[in-house]
Structures are given as structure tokens and as C-alpha cells.
Design a protein around this motif. Structure first.
Motif, PDB file in Angstrom:
ATOM      1  N   LEU A  55       7.240   2.871   8.499  1.00  0.00           N
ATOM      2  CA  LEU A  55       6.009   3.513   8.960  1.00  0.00           C
ATOM      3  C   LEU A  55       4.862   2.533   8.789  1.00  0.00           C
ATOM      4  CD1 LEU A  55       4.746   6.039  10.105  1.00  0.00           C
ATOM      5  CD2 LEU A  55       4.562   6.966   7.805  1.00  0.00           C
ATOM      6  N   ARG A  56       4.291   2.121   9.899  1.00  0.00           N
ATOM      7  CA  ARG A  56       3.205   1.145   9.857  1.00  0.00           C
ATOM      8  C   ARG A  56       1.913   1.804   9.404  1.00  0.00           C
ATOM      9  NH1 ARG A  56       2.032  -0.956  14.921  1.00  0.00           N
ATOM     10  NH2 ARG A  56       3.277   0.632  15.971  1.00  0.00           N
ATOM     11  N   LEU A  57       1.169   1.093   8.596  1.00  0.00           N
ATOM     12  CA  LEU A  57      -0.007   1.661   7.945  1.00  0.00           C
ATOM     13  C   LEU A  57      -1.144   1.944   8.909  1.00  0.00           C
ATOM     14  CD1 LEU A  57      -1.485   2.512   5.398  1.00  0.00           C
ATOM     15  CD2 LEU A  57      -2.009   0.105   4.941  1.00  0.00           C
ATOM     16  N   ALA A  58      -1.445   1.040   9.827  1.00  0.00           N
ATOM     17  CA  ALA A  58      -2.598   1.211  10.709  1.00  0.00           C
ATOM     18  C   ALA A  58      -2.493   2.465  11.576  1.00  0.00           C
ATOM     19  CB  ALA A  58      -2.810  -0.040  11.565  1.00  0.00           C
ATOM     20  N   PRO A  59      -1.389   2.663  12.318  1.00  0.00           N
ATOM     21  CA  PRO A  59      -1.300   3.899  13.113  1.00  0.00           C
ATOM     22  C   PRO A  59      -1.209   5.154  12.262  1.00  0.00           C
ATOM     23  CG  PRO A  59       0.744   2.629  13.257  1.00  0.00           C
ATOM     24  CD  PRO A  59      -0.264   1.756  12.594  1.00  0.00           C
ATOM     25  N   PHE A  60      -0.592   5.037  11.094  1.00  0.00           N
ATOM     26  CA  PHE A  60      -0.529   6.185  10.185  1.00  0.00           C
ATOM     27  C   PHE A  60      -1.929   6.612   9.774  1.00  0.00           C
ATOM     28  CE2 PHE A  60      -0.720   7.516   5.703  1.00  0.00           C
ATOM     29  CZ  PHE A  60      -0.026   8.711   5.769  1.00  0.00           C
ATOM     30  N   ILE A  93      -7.317   3.046   6.000  1.00  0.00           N
ATOM     31  CA  ILE A  93      -7.684   2.357   7.240  1.00  0.00           C
ATOM     32  C   ILE A  93      -8.085   0.916   6.930  1.00  0.00           C
ATOM     33  CG2 ILE A  93      -9.411   2.241   9.081  1.00  0.00           C
ATOM     34  CD1 ILE A  93      -9.368   5.278   9.183  1.00  0.00           C
ATOM     35  N   GLY A  94      -8.859   0.735   5.875  1.00  0.00           N
ATOM     36  CA  GLY A  94      -9.245  -0.612   5.459  1.00  0.00           C
ATOM     37  C   GLY A  94      -8.048  -1.434   5.014  1.00  0.00           C
ATOM     38  N   ALA A  95      -7.131  -0.793   4.271  1.00  0.00           N
ATOM     39  CA  ALA A  95      -5.944  -1.497   3.785  1.00  0.00           C
ATOM     40  C   ALA A  95      -5.047  -1.932   4.934  1.00  0.00           C
ATOM     41  CB  ALA A  95      -5.160  -0.603   2.830  1.00  0.00           C
ATOM     42  N   GLY A  96      -5.114  -1.214   6.058  1.00  0.00           N
ATOM     43  CA  GLY A  96      -4.295  -1.554   7.218  1.00  0.00           C
ATOM     44  C   GLY A  96      -4.604  -2.913   7.797  1.00  0.00           C
ATOM     45  N   LYS A  97      -5.731  -3.483   7.413  1.00  0.00           N
ATOM     46  CA  LYS A  97      -6.081  -4.828   7.893  1.00  0.00           C
ATOM     47  C   LYS A  97      -5.341  -5.909   7.110  1.00  0.00           C
ATOM     48  CE  LYS A  97     -10.721  -3.185   9.091  1.00  0.00           C
ATOM     49  NZ  LYS A  97     -12.182  -3.295   8.803  1.00  0.00           N
ATOM     50  N   SER A  98      -4.802  -5.533   5.942  1.00  0.00           N
ATOM     51  CA  SER A  98      -4.124  -6.511   5.085  1.00  0.00           C
ATOM     52  C   SER A  98      -2.643  -6.220   4.883  1.00  0.00           C
ATOM     53  CB  SER A  98      -4.807  -6.552   3.708  1.00  0.00           C
ATOM     54  OG  SER A  98      -6.181  -6.857   3.822  1.00  0.00           O
ATOM     55  N   TYR A  99      -2.243  -4.970   5.054  1.00  0.00           N
ATOM     56  CA  TYR A  99      -0.859  -4.580   4.825  1.00  0.00           C
ATOM     57  C   TYR A  99      -0.266  -3.999   6.106  1.00  0.00           C
ATOM     58  CZ  TYR A  99      -2.212  -4.921  -0.093  1.00  0.00           C
ATOM     59  OH  TYR A  99      -2.685  -5.349  -1.302  1.00  0.00           O
ATOM     60  N   ARG A 100       0.979  -4.305   6.382  1.00  0.00           N
ATOM     61  CA  ARG A 100       1.603  -3.850   7.620  1.00  0.00           C
ATOM     62  C   ARG A 100       2.168  -2.436   7.508  1.00  0.00           C
ATOM     63  NH1 ARG A 100       6.738  -3.747   9.839  1.00  0.00           N
ATOM     64  NH2 ARG A 100       6.783  -3.840  12.130  1.00  0.00           N
TER      65      ARG A 100
END
Length: 228
Positions: A55-60, A93-100
Motif C-alpha cells: 500500500l503506497r503512502l501517497a495515494p493512501f 501526506i507530508g511523509a509521503g514525500k519521503s517514504y513510498r
């Protein structure tokens, strides 16, 4: 019916953190809030299947941001949950810029021994999962009985969040439940009909269930209990 201004009015900009507000704003005018959430979770589940079960973080995080409007539709009674929820979502949402992926943030916090630490991404993920579960349980109760929204919300809160809240918070939430809208008022706020609201709530329940289960298993598979 399109996403209405009345639903937007229930979620003032000061309540929606910057990242979450941007996602919600992007969907306005496209469909009703409940439909938008259901479709987003269906898409998220398909993406997880296509990504070999990851499960990818950004779309989640973007999908979870939409749920804030559902909290807003419940009014002051769930303001405590809304405020905490949008703050945690904005962090992810911010973490999605650094973690997949969600696994990445949990593994990193395990490495740093801060999974349960206040403000950690893993702790915020756990709180967001509780928010998703609270809405799911509320919808299940709403559909299972013709009783009041108060009864449905009280039962849902007792099942999902109350075990992790102090006596003072539980008492405040209980008092706030009396300010909930009626079933009919909630349907109007969501721009649904008696028929469509049942359909879209079931869609959310079905689509969010594998996501919630996946998150729980992320913790359990790493020998991290869910009693916090």
C-alpha cells in the motif's frame, strides 16, 4: 448531485490541514462526498492489488483526506475526532514525500524505536486507521437499524475509540453525542437520498475493510499489539 457547498461549509479551512484541504478541494464538484470517498477507497484497493499487496503512502494519505468531510457532516459531536484525524492525515501526506509505502514508515520507526512515540508517523498511522474504522462502524450501525444516529454513533464509538480514550474524553464525547444531526439531516448533508446513502455507505464499508485489515496486519506481523 455534485459535492455541495453545504458539505464544504461543514469543514472550515482552519479544520482541514493544508495537505488534506488540497485533496478535498480537488474533488469538490465531481460527486457527492460519500461517493468520492467510496470510489477513492475502491481505487486504493485496486492499486494495492496491482502493487503486489503493498500500500503506497501517497495515494493512501490522499484518500484518507477525503474522509475528513464525513467527520464534518456529523457536526460538533465528532469534532474531537475530526481535529485529530486531519492533523494525523496531514502528517502522513507530508511523509509521503519521503517514504513510498506504509511498510517503509513503520520499519523506519521500528529502527528508531519510536513507533508509539507521540508524533511518530507510525502512531499517526494508527490513529488514522482508528478514524477509518470509526466511520466504518458508524455506517454499519446506521445500516443495521432504523434507530437514531445517536444510537449508531454511540455504539460505533464504544467499539472503536472508547477503549483507547481516558474517562474524561469518553465523558466529553458522550455529552457531544446529543448534538448529532438526525438520520434525515445527515442524509441531506451528504447530498444523498434514502436509497443512495445505503448504497454508498456499503461501498465504503466494503472498500475500506481490506485497507483497515492491511494496516492492522502491518503492526501485528511485526509483533506490535493494537491495544494503544
Amino acid at each position: 448531485m455534485a459535492w455541495s457547498s453545504s458539505a464544504q461549509a461543514q469543514a472550515p479551512s482552519e479544520q482541514l490541514c493544508e495537505g488534506a484541504a488540497a485533496v478535498v478541494a480537488a474533488r469538490q464538484g465531481m460527486e457527492t462526498p460519500l461517493t468520492a470517498v467510496a470510489e477513492a477507497f475502491e481505487e486504493l484497493a485496486r492499486g494495492m492489488e496491482a502493487d503486489s499487496g503493498e500500500l503506497r503512502l501517497a495515494p493512501f494519505s490522499d484518500t484518507c483526506a477525503l474522509v475528513s468531510v464525513l467527520f464534518s457532516s456529523l457536526g460538533m459531536a465528532f469534532r474531537f475526532a475530526e481535529m485529530e484525524y486531519v492533523t494525523k492525515v496531514n502528517d502522513l501526506i507530508g511523509a509521503g514525500k519521503s517514504y513510498r509505502t506504509l511498510s517503509d514508515i513503520l520499519d523506519k520507526d521500528i529502527q528508531n524505536d519510536c513507533v508509539k512515540k507521540q508524533g511518530s508517523h507510525s502512531r499517526n498511522l494508527r490513529r488514522v486507521r482508528l478514524g477509518l474504522g470509526l466511520i466504518k462502524a458508524l455506517f454499519e450501525q446506521f445500516l443495521a437499524t432504523e434507530g437514531s444516529l445517536y444510537d449508531a454513533a454511540t455504539t460505533a464509538y464504544g467499539q472503536v475509540c472508547a477503549p483507547f480514550h481516558s474517562w474524561a474524553i469518553r465523558k466529553a464525547v458522550g455529552a457531544g453525542m446529543y448534538t448529532l444531526p438526525t438520520r434525515e439531516q445527515l442524509i441531506v448533508r451528504l447530498n444523498e437520498t434514502d436509497f443512495s446513502v445505503q448504497k454508498e455507505m456499503r461501498r465504503y464499508i466494503d472498500a475500506s475493510s481490506p485497507i483497515i485489515e492491511y494496516i492492522d496486519n502491518l503492526f501485528l506481523s511485526r509483533n506490535i499489539s493494537l491495544d494503544w
